[in-house]
Design a protein around this motif. Structure first.
Motif, PDB file in Angstrom:
ATOM      1  N   ARG A 107       0.836  -1.196   0.000  1.00 41.40           N
ATOM      2  CA  ARG A 107       0.000   0.000   0.000  1.00 41.40           C
ATOM      3  C   ARG A 107       0.881   1.260   0.000  1.00 41.40           C
ATOM      4  O   ARG A 107       1.990   1.265   0.564  1.00 41.40           O
ATOM      5  N   PRO A 108       0.402   2.355  -0.620  1.00 38.46           N
ATOM      6  CA  PRO A 108       1.148   3.628  -0.581  1.00 38.46           C
ATOM      7  C   PRO A 108       0.915   4.327   0.755  1.00 38.46           C
ATOM      8  O   PRO A 108      -0.155   4.867   1.009  1.00 38.46           O
ATOM      9  N   MET A 109       1.899   4.296   1.598  1.00 40.12           N
ATOM     10  CA  MET A 109       1.751   4.798   2.965  1.00 40.12           C
ATOM     11  C   MET A 109       2.537   6.091   3.181  1.00 40.12           C
ATOM     12  O   MET A 109       3.576   6.316   2.564  1.00 40.12           O
ATOM     13  N   MET A 110       2.010   6.927   4.073  1.00 38.68           N
ATOM     14  CA  MET A 110       2.690   8.165   4.460  1.00 38.68           C
ATOM     15  C   MET A 110       2.656   8.283   5.979  1.00 38.68           C
ATOM     16  O   MET A 110       1.612   8.093   6.606  1.00 38.68           O
ATOM     17  N   TYR A 111       3.811   8.631   6.565  1.00 35.99           N
ATOM     18  CA  TYR A 111       3.848   8.939   7.991  1.00 35.99           C
ATOM     19  C   TYR A 111       3.377  10.381   8.199  1.00 35.99           C
ATOM     20  O   TYR A 111       3.770  11.285   7.453  1.00 35.99           O
ATOM     21  N   LEU A 112       2.544  10.566   9.232  1.00 33.83           N
ATOM     22  CA  LEU A 112       2.106  11.901   9.630  1.00 33.83           C
ATOM     23  C   LEU A 112       2.665  12.201  11.014  1.00 33.83           C
ATOM     24  O   LEU A 112       2.753  11.316  11.867  1.00 33.83           O
TER      25      LEU A 112
END
Length: 437
Positions: free
Chosen positions: A397-402
């Motif tokens: 999955r295309p994941m981003m840390y916030l």
């Protein structure tokens, strides 16, 4: 009749500027609206244009001097006066006397700023205040290197501090500006520190170069350190699956651009998600003033943009009233004008919350620093494919840390974590933004 060249209004949180560079010399012909001089403020560089056509008759304020809004920078001669100025400029000039402290022509400063920037106010001082400042040693050559500007000299005299205590200044040639004095006086235990002798600059080795920090960079450094020293800053993290937003964007980006004339990016989704979360958790949108909390019924969203001279934060005023297209248009406009140096000072004041995107530079995770007096800042990061467990199966999955940095004095941990979860939920299911649920 000569026309005055005046310092323009510098914005609600900026009350002084430094004359950075004259673009024209005395005696040169100028056109109406032609840039004449660059002023450097704590935030941006401002060009002052010619109010009329003619000849630059004289320069009243030299480079490196500090000026206030309304100050006279010089004069433009028209008609016969212009011809006289041109003739005077072409004739041999007598030897100029040794340079002294640059003159300052000051006007009343504007009213209270919504977001005060310490160390920006210039107080006019009669006479050669710099030469009378304590600790200058009667104007010797060594002392004149860091001779205070008049406004700084007056404040130093009132506070009974010396140039040696304040140290090298941030103005041109290391001269001490009023902001340097205010910064010195604001330090904890300033009195004991004042007794210490400033550390001499070390000698440079081969391959090293010493470059004076710009006023913008000095202010960025001071404000970031101020945030660390003042706020009880804490950062909480989460991660968001960008698949839904990326799919929606891919499906509608062509239609969106054709209809609205601007590309559909990710930032508008995050702005809308943060607005919804801030309305649910108003403490993250509030600020501390003394022993009181100021809650806001609006969201003035700061968008951090990297410029040629450093990071600036233009503000989307009343972001709660803006749609996706208007958000994208304004952000694109901000980015272009930041690169061109055309951003207005008032467009960077009054933010209540900030979003910064280190992901465009490849950052995978970071802890953003608060932008005082705001109580929260959201950090976006690089989108990266990672294996995730979805419905009991491993998927890429295309994941981003916030990252949400917040002031723990006003925002509790539960509120901060819940805020970030709401942002995550809205991004992972963008339909929530349309239905306001």
């Amino acid at each position: 009749m000569a026309t005055e060249i005046l310092v323009p209004t510098l914005g609600e949180s900026v009350s002084s500027a430094t004359v950075a560079r004259w673009l024209k010399k005395a005696g040169e012909a100028v056109k109406a609206d032609e840039p004449l001089v660059e002023l450097e403020t704590d935030k941006v560089t401002v060009e002052v244009n010619a109010p009329s056509a003619g000849v630059l008759e004289g320069i009243a304020v030299q480079e490196g001097a500090e000026v206030e809004p309304g100050a006279v920078l010089g004069h433009i001669a028209a008609g016969a006066g212009a011809a006289a100025a041109q003739a005077a400029a072409s004739s041999p000039a007598p030897a100029a006397p040794a340079p002294g402290p640059a003159p300052i022509v000051a006007a009343p400063a504007p009213g209270n700023a919504a977001v005060p920037s310490p160390g920006n106010t210039t107080v006019p001082s009669p006479g050669n205040a710099a030469a009378k400042a304590p600790g200058t040693g009667g104007g010797s050559q060594a002392d004149s290197t860091h001779a205070p500007l008049p406004a700084a000299a007056k404040l130093m005299a009132e506070a009974n501090v010396t140039a040696a205590q304040v140290g090298p200044g941030s103005a041109k040639d290391g001269r001490i500006a009023k902001g340097d004095v205010l910064d010195f006086l604001s330090r904890p235990a300033a009195a004991p520190a004042a007794a210490a002798t400033p550390k001499a600059a070390r000698g440079l080795e081969a391959g090293e170069e010493r470059v004076k920090m710009t006023r913008l960079r000095v202010t960025i450094a001071r404000r970031l350190k101020e945030a660390q020293n003042t706020a009880a800053m804490l950062t909480t993290f989460n991660e968001v699956d960008m698949g839904a937003v990326m799919g929606l964007r891919a499906e509608y980006k062509d239609h969106f651009e054709k209809k609205h004339g601007v590309k559909l990016g990710f930032m508008s989704f995050f702005v809308k998600a943060c607005v919804a979360a801030l309305q649910e958790f108003p403490a993250v949108n509030a600020e501390i003033e003394g022993d009181e909390l100021i809650y806001k019924q609006f969201v003035h969203m700061g968008i951090a943009v990297g410029g040629p001279n450093g990071l600036v934060v233009p503000v989307l005023k009343n972001a709660q009233e803006l749609g996706f297209a208007e958000i994208e248009k304004r952000i694109a406009d901000f980015g272009k004008r930041v690169r061109d140096g055309q951003l207005k000072l008032e467009e960077m004041a009054g933010g209540s919350f900030t979003i910064t995107n280190g992901g465009i530079y490849g950052s995978l995770m970071s802890t953003p620093i608060l932008n005082p007096p705001q109580s929260g800042i959201l950090g976006m990061h690089k989108i990266q494919d990672r294996p995730m467990v979805v419905a009991g199966k491993v998927e890429v999955r295309p994941m981003m840390y916030l990252a949400l940095s917040y002031d723990h004095r006003i925002v509790d941990g539960k509120e901060a974590v819940s805020f970030l979860v709401r942002v995550k939920e809205a991004i992972e299911d963008p339909r929530r933004l349309l239905l306001a649920v």
